[in-house]
Design a protein around this motif. Structure first.
Motif, short mmCIF file in Angstrom:
data_model
loop_
_atom_site.label_atom_id
_atom_site.label_comp_id
_atom_site.label_asym_id
_atom_site.label_seq_id
_atom_site.Cartn_x
_atom_site.Cartn_y
_atom_site.Cartn_z
N LEU A 331 35.92 37.75 38.75
CA LEU A 331 36.85 36.62 38.88
C LEU A 331 37.93 36.64 37.79
O LEU A 331 37.62 36.72 36.60
N THR A 332 39.17 36.55 38.24
CA THR A 332 40.32 36.33 37.36
C THR A 332 41.21 35.31 38.05
O THR A 332 41.02 34.99 39.23
N ARG A 333 42.19 34.79 37.33
CA ARG A 333 43.12 33.88 37.99
C ARG A 333 43.85 34.58 39.13
O ARG A 333 44.08 34.00 40.19
N GLU A 334 44.20 35.83 38.93
CA GLU A 334 44.90 36.59 39.97
C GLU A 334 44.02 36.74 41.21
O GLU A 334 44.48 36.55 42.34
N SER A 335 42.74 37.09 41.01
CA SER A 335 41.86 37.25 42.17
C SER A 335 41.59 35.91 42.85
O SER A 335 41.41 35.84 44.06
N TYR A 336 41.60 34.83 42.05
CA TYR A 336 41.39 33.50 42.62
C TYR A 336 42.59 33.08 43.46
O TYR A 336 42.43 32.54 44.56
N LEU A 337 43.79 33.35 42.98
CA LEU A 337 44.99 33.06 43.77
C LEU A 337 44.96 33.85 45.08
O LEU A 337 45.31 33.32 46.14
N GLY A 338 44.52 35.09 45.00
CA GLY A 338 44.41 35.89 46.21
C GLY A 338 43.41 35.30 47.19
O GLY A 338 43.65 35.26 48.41
N ALA A 339 42.29 34.79 46.68
CA ALA A 339 41.27 34.18 47.54
C ALA A 339 41.81 32.91 48.20
O ALA A 339 41.53 32.65 49.38
#
Length: 384
Positions: A331-339
């Motif tokens: 989990l990163t902010r970037e991966s969360y935005l993608g999700a």
């Protein structure tokens, strides 16, 4: 016991220390969200209700091991429902860079003030407690809305008042800011579609209960119905003053009002007031997600009573958790935005959210309710 000043200093120092142990709100054991909302003042019940609901959802997830082994935490900051304070608090969150996302903000003027900051920083904004149209802009890929728009709520009002009740003389009271004017626009559009116009308009200033001048202006039109776009304290004052002046009108207001708070403020004066909602009845445990909410709320705070605002907070928390599941263990902010951008359709248990390309709004549902003599709420169905 720490003094309030000392406690605030300690909290601030802890907040500043967070980046050392977490990357944008994520470390090996914890995920941190930030809520900037009204926790004090005339709209406090809204920010507090959203917080309780989100905390119940997070506690429910934490009790079963969290999400991918991480516990979820929520830090809440008070903006007093004032845009300048909201800018200040959100700027602190962005600068500290110690939270994964912003969640559960309250209000159109406050959210409108801070959304550009969050978008520029590319920090997610999840479940704002407002139906303002600007948040539905397809270009806002960092914003994820749960609730229906104010246009949908105001259209439901006019459908009921005009098409069901046959009323033609309709006036409006609205908060004199971006929130109130969004409601005014929705009502005006719904009436114009029927070749009708408002018979009178009145306004009041945000974070005040100075509604008497508006009432005197509206009373001249002798309206059959008065639709209202505002917070619970000024609207309660308006309704009670109207009744003292023996105005015989149907009162209708919007989900943002805070239904339980409004009913409590009105007391005996509340019977018959219509409130539109964007979530189901929080007492209807035949809906699986409502049953889940009641169980989670009771486990988090045995004294908490179910309500529309905390149910919306719970649903918002569940939405954030769904995106955490989709983002995966790395989990990163970037991966969360993608999700957030690939959630698709989510059935939370009888309440479905649907997202897609260019569509960041999960639900279009609007439910009309009426306050009963005992302060509870009953559903309004067509021809009832």
């Amino acid at each position: 016991m720490l003094s309030i000043t000392r406690a605030a200093a300690v909290a601030a120092s802890c907040l500043l220390a967070l980046p050392a142990i977490a990357q944008q709100g994520v470390d090996s054991s914890t995920i941190r969200f930030a809520q900037v909302a009204a926790l004090d003042g005339p709209a406090a019940a809204l920010g507090q209700g959203m917080r309780v609901g989100m905390m119940a959802a997070f506690a429910e997830a934490n009790a079963t091991g969290g999400v991918h082994g991480r516990m979820i935490e929520l830090d809440s900051m008070d903006d007093g429902y004032e845009p300048s304070r909201s800018i200040e608090e959100v700027s602190k969150v962005i600068e500290a860079d110690a939270h994964l996302a912003l969640i559960g903000s309250v209000g159109t003027p406050t959210t409108k003030a801070v959304q550009p900051l969050a978008t520029q920083a590319n920090i997610p904004m999840i479940g704002p407690f407002t139906g303002a149209g600007f948040l539905r802009d397809p270009s806002l890929t960092n914003v994820l809305n749960l609730r229906a728009t104010y246009d949908a709520e105001t259209a439901a009002w006019i459908d009921y008042l005009v098409d069901e009740m046959g009323l033609t003389n309709i006036a409006i009271l609205y908060q004199d800011d971006g929130f109130g004017r969004v409601g005014l626009s929705g009502v005006t559009k719904a009436l114009e579609a029927r070749g009708m116009t408002l018979s009178a308009e009145g306004t009041y200033t945000r974070n005040t209960v100075a509604v008497k001048s508006a009432l005197l202006e509206i009373r001249k039109a002798k309206p059959e119905a008065i639709v209202m776009v505002g917070a619970y304290k000024p609207l309660s004052e308006f309704i009670k003053l109207s009744q003292k002046m023996r105005m015989d009108a149907t009162f209708v207001t919007i989900s943002f009002v805070g239904s339980k708070a409004l009913a409590a403020e009105l007391g005996d004066a509340g019977e018959g007031v219509i409130v539109s909602q964007v979530v189901p009845q929080p007492w209807d445990t035949s809906i699986p997600v409502v049953a889940d909410y009641q169980a989670a709320l009771g486990a988090y705070d045995a004294d908490a009573q179910p309500g529309f605002v905390s149910l919306e907070g719970y649903l918002t928390g569940r939405l954030a958790i769904e995106a955490l599941q989709v983002a995966g263990a790395d989990l990163t902010r970037e991966s969360y935005l993608g999700a957030l951008g690939r959630l698709g359709s989510i059935d939370l248990g009888g309440f479905t959210l649907t997202y897609g390309a260019g569509d960041n709004q999960g639900s279009d549902s609007v439910f009309l309710t009426r306050i009963k003599a005992d302060g509870s709420f009953e559903a309004i169905t067509p021809s009832s």
